[in-house]
Design a protein around this motif. Structure first.
Motif, PDB file in Angstrom:
ATOM      1  N   ARG A 226       7.848 -17.603  11.666  1.00  0.00           N
ATOM      2  CA  ARG A 226       9.006 -17.468  10.803  1.00  0.00           C
ATOM      3  C   ARG A 226       8.690 -17.856   9.366  1.00  0.00           C
ATOM      4  N   GLU A 227       7.432 -18.194   9.098  1.00  0.00           N
ATOM      5  CA  GLU A 227       7.029 -18.530   7.739  1.00  0.00           C
ATOM      6  C   GLU A 227       7.103 -17.267   6.874  1.00  0.00           C
ATOM      7  N   PRO A 228       7.769 -17.315   5.709  1.00  0.00           N
ATOM      8  CA  PRO A 228       8.009 -16.121   4.902  1.00  0.00           C
ATOM      9  C   PRO A 228       6.794 -15.249   4.630  1.00  0.00           C
ATOM     10  N   ALA A 229       5.671 -15.847   4.261  1.00  0.00           N
ATOM     11  CA  ALA A 229       4.483 -15.042   3.962  1.00  0.00           C
ATOM     12  C   ALA A 229       4.015 -14.280   5.190  1.00  0.00           C
ATOM     13  N   SER A 230       4.113 -14.905   6.354  1.00  0.00           N
ATOM     14  CA  SER A 230       3.707 -14.256   7.599  1.00  0.00           C
ATOM     15  C   SER A 230       4.672 -13.145   7.984  1.00  0.00           C
ATOM     16  N   VAL A 231       5.980 -13.408   7.846  1.00  0.00           N
ATOM     17  CA  VAL A 231       6.989 -12.392   8.162  1.00  0.00           C
ATOM     18  C   VAL A 231       6.822 -11.182   7.254  1.00  0.00           C
ATOM     19  N   LEU A 232       6.612 -11.436   5.978  1.00  0.00           N
ATOM     20  CA  LEU A 232       6.455 -10.354   5.009  1.00  0.00           C
ATOM     21  C   LEU A 232       5.246  -9.487   5.353  1.00  0.00           C
ATOM     22  N   ARG A 233       4.105 -10.113   5.624  1.00  0.00           N
ATOM     23  CA  ARG A 233       2.894  -9.366   5.939  1.00  0.00           C
ATOM     24  C   ARG A 233       3.058  -8.582   7.242  1.00  0.00           C
ATOM     25  N   HIS A 234       3.679  -9.196   8.225  1.00  0.00           N
ATOM     26  CA  HIS A 234       3.894  -8.522   9.511  1.00  0.00           C
ATOM     27  C   HIS A 234       4.748  -7.268   9.324  1.00  0.00           C
ATOM     28  N   MET A 235       5.798  -7.369   8.493  1.00  0.00           N
ATOM     29  CA  MET A 235       6.678  -6.221   8.262  1.00  0.00           C
ATOM     30  C   MET A 235       5.955  -5.115   7.499  1.00  0.00           C
ATOM     31  N   LEU A 236       5.232  -5.465   6.449  1.00  0.00           N
ATOM     32  CA  LEU A 236       4.509  -4.462   5.672  1.00  0.00           C
ATOM     33  C   LEU A 236       3.467  -3.745   6.534  1.00  0.00           C
ATOM     34  N   ASP A 237       2.801  -4.490   7.399  1.00  0.00           N
ATOM     35  CA  ASP A 237       1.811  -3.880   8.295  1.00  0.00           C
ATOM     36  C   ASP A 237       2.480  -2.906   9.257  1.00  0.00           C
ATOM     37  N   ASP A 238       3.644  -3.286   9.768  1.00  0.00           N
ATOM     38  CA  ASP A 238       4.334  -2.427  10.728  1.00  0.00           C
ATOM     39  C   ASP A 238       4.828  -1.138  10.063  1.00  0.00           C
ATOM     40  N   VAL A 239       5.345  -1.261   8.837  1.00  0.00           N
ATOM     41  CA  VAL A 239       5.779  -0.078   8.094  1.00  0.00           C
ATOM     42  C   VAL A 239       4.578   0.806   7.777  1.00  0.00           C
ATOM     43  N   SER A 240       3.464   0.188   7.425  1.00  0.00           N
ATOM     44  CA  SER A 240       2.250   0.947   7.102  1.00  0.00           C
ATOM     45  C   SER A 240       1.765   1.769   8.289  1.00  0.00           C
ATOM     46  N   VAL A 241       1.861   1.205   9.483  1.00  0.00           N
ATOM     47  CA  VAL A 241       1.471   1.942  10.691  1.00  0.00           C
ATOM     48  C   VAL A 241       2.385   3.154  10.869  1.00  0.00           C
ATOM     49  N   HIS A 242       3.671   2.962  10.579  1.00  0.00           N
ATOM     50  CA  HIS A 242       4.621   4.073  10.753  1.00  0.00           C
ATOM     51  C   HIS A 242       4.363   5.207   9.762  1.00  0.00           C
ATOM     52  N   VAL A 243       4.220   4.884   8.473  1.00  0.00           N
ATOM     53  CA  VAL A 243       4.060   5.943   7.464  1.00  0.00           C
ATOM     54  C   VAL A 243       2.692   6.604   7.552  1.00  0.00           C
ATOM     55  N   ASN A 244       1.696   5.871   8.060  1.00  0.00           N
ATOM     56  CA  ASN A 244       0.368   6.436   8.328  1.00  0.00           C
ATOM     57  C   ASN A 244      -0.228   7.142   7.109  1.00  0.00           C
ATOM     58  N   GLY A 245      -0.147   6.466   5.964  1.00  0.00           N
ATOM     59  CA  GLY A 245      -0.772   6.998   4.761  1.00  0.00           C
ATOM     60  C   GLY A 245       0.087   7.941   3.948  1.00  0.00           C
ATOM     61  N   ASN A 246       1.283   8.248   4.390  1.00  0.00           N
ATOM     62  CA  ASN A 246       2.154   9.156   3.651  1.00  0.00           C
ATOM     63  C   ASN A 246       2.599   8.493   2.339  1.00  0.00           C
ATOM     64  N   THR A 247       2.631   9.261   1.251  1.00  0.00           N
ATOM     65  CA  THR A 247       3.008   8.727  -0.056  1.00  0.00           C
ATOM     66  C   THR A 247       4.464   8.278  -0.062  1.00  0.00           C
ATOM     67  N   ALA A 248       4.694   7.053  -0.533  1.00  0.00           N
ATOM     68  CA  ALA A 248       6.054   6.506  -0.556  1.00  0.00           C
ATOM     69  C   ALA A 248       6.893   7.201  -1.610  1.00  0.00           C
ATOM     70  N   SER A 249       8.139   7.504  -1.268  1.00  0.00           N
ATOM     71  CA  SER A 249       9.062   8.143  -2.206  1.00  0.00           C
ATOM     72  C   SER A 249       9.995   7.137  -2.866  1.00  0.00           C
ATOM     73  N   ASP A 250       9.937   5.879  -2.440  1.00  0.00           N
ATOM     74  CA  ASP A 250      10.823   4.857  -2.993  1.00  0.00           C
ATOM     75  C   ASP A 250      10.101   3.518  -2.990  1.00  0.00           C
ATOM     76  N   ASP A 251      10.501   2.653  -3.933  1.00  0.00           N
ATOM     77  CA  ASP A 251       9.946   1.298  -3.954  1.00  0.00           C
ATOM     78  C   ASP A 251      10.253   0.588  -2.641  1.00  0.00           C
ATOM     79  N   MET A 252       9.383  -0.352  -2.288  1.00  0.00           N
ATOM     80  CA  MET A 252       9.594  -1.133  -1.067  1.00  0.00           C
ATOM     81  C   MET A 252       9.545  -2.614  -1.442  1.00  0.00           C
ATOM     82  N   THR A 253      10.684  -3.288  -1.292  1.00  0.00           N
ATOM     83  CA  THR A 253      10.797  -4.675  -1.728  1.00  0.00           C
ATOM     84  C   THR A 253      11.299  -5.557  -0.594  1.00  0.00           C
TER      85      THR A 253
END
Length: 339
Positions: A226-253
């Motif tokens: 539940r440490e913020p840095a760990s949660v943030l990295r885990h979420m970004l990694d999971d989103v990255s797996v989903h998009v699979n290299g596709n160019t982002a159309s919107d900022d991700m914050t």
């Protein structure tokens, strides 16, 4: 041939101009983001991590965090309606207004209304920003917040993942004269708040499939910490797996805040040298008084074991009910309970 060359030169010039504008927009956007707070400010009371990944067509995502005073942490996340340089300028205006008005309007709903009035005035392009403003009392864990049309945050705690519900009013900056409702909750010690923009839950892969709220919920539930840095990295990694290299159309914050302890909780060192988060001094005193004769005859190691077990039992009772009443500490070593 000359006509073709002229067309090519014009296209190249236009592309370079566009790339220059996008670069300028990115610089404006990133230049307004906050620097990390000094370590002594958090000092065991909270931890925080944030990330803004700009898309190629830069949007107007924003986040901020700062101390209103020694006791109150203010944090903000938002998403401007347009893209490019206009969105970056609107984003910078929003953050400037928040920072300049927060001292005189510390309550989130009043601060949001003040920002709305200033953004909506002479807003010829009818731009707006979805906005969340939270003020966390670091002594009590009470969170006051206002949500102006933004995605609902999530809270990650002992009970799993849940939405932080409630809308205070419409998007900010679209129309003058808007009122916003104050919302409130209590953040438990150890609980993490997860704030995000729609670039996260609406991230798309090449097939056009969005990441979705459900996938975000599952990713948070499976986060190893539940440490913020760990949660943030885990979420970004999971989103990255989903998009699979596709160019982002919107900022991700993403902005994560974890609350630890306030005045109701104290740190004390057990006999085995480990620092424990203990109950209020009055209850500790009652425990010590109850066991004084037993403790006086113990060695340091035995003392540490006793205090640790007493605290664990207290903490369990405190969080398993009592409906806001004073917790009851059941003691196996003496005939009376300590309440």
């Amino acid at each position: 041939l000359r006509s073709r060359v002229r067309e090519l030169m014009e296209a190249t010039s236009s592309r370079e101009r566009l790339e220059g504008e996008l670069s300028a927009a990115t610089e404006i956007q990133m230049g307004f983001l906050p620097k990390p707070l000094p370590p002594d400010v958090a000092a065991g009371r909270f931890s925080l991590a944030a990330s803004l990944v700009p898309a190629r067509e830069v949007g107007g995502d924003l986040y901020d965090f700062f101390m209103l005073d020694d006791r109150h942490l203010c944090f903000i996340i938002g998403d401007v309606s347009d893209k490019g340089v206009p969105a970056s300028l609107f984003m910078s205006m929003t953050l400037t207004l928040i920072r300049s008005r927060a001292g005189s309007h510390p309550s989130p709903e009043h601060l949001m209304a003040e920002v709305n009035e200033n953004l909506a005035r002479d807003n010829a392009k009818c731009m707006f920003v979805t906005l969340f403003i939270g003020v966390l009392d670091l002594d009590t864990g009470e969170l006051l917040y206002a949500n102006g049309g933004h995605n609902p945050p999530l809270r990650l705690g002992d009970d799993g993942v849940a939405w932080l519900e409630g809308i205070s009013g419409p998007v900010v900056g679209a129309m003058e004269g808007m009122n916003y409702t104050l919302l409130r909750t209590v953040v438990r010690p150890g609980e993490t708040l997860f704030l995000y923009t729609d670039g996260v839950n609406e991230a798309m892969n090449a097939e056009g499939d969005v990441y979705s709220n459900e996938a975000m919920f599952r990713a948070l539930a499976s986060s190893p910490s539940r440490e913020p840095a760990s949660v943030l990295r885990h979420m970004l990694d999971d989103v990255s797996v989903h998009v699979n290299g596709n160019t982002a159309s919107d900022d991700m914050t993403i902005l994560c805040v974890r609350y630890f302890v306030g005045k109701r909780w104290r740190s004390f060192t057990a006999g085995d040298g480990r620092e424990q988060t203990g109950p209020h001094d009055k209850l500790v005193h009652k425990v010590k008084e109850c066991h004084l004769s037993r403790v006086q005859s113990m060695g340091d190691g035995e003392k540490g074991t006793l205090w640790t077990s007493l605290f664990c039992h207290f903490f369990q009772n405190f969080h398993q009910g009592h409906n806001g009443k004073a917790p009851l500490l059941l003691c196996k070593e003496c005939p009376d309970n300590i309440s």
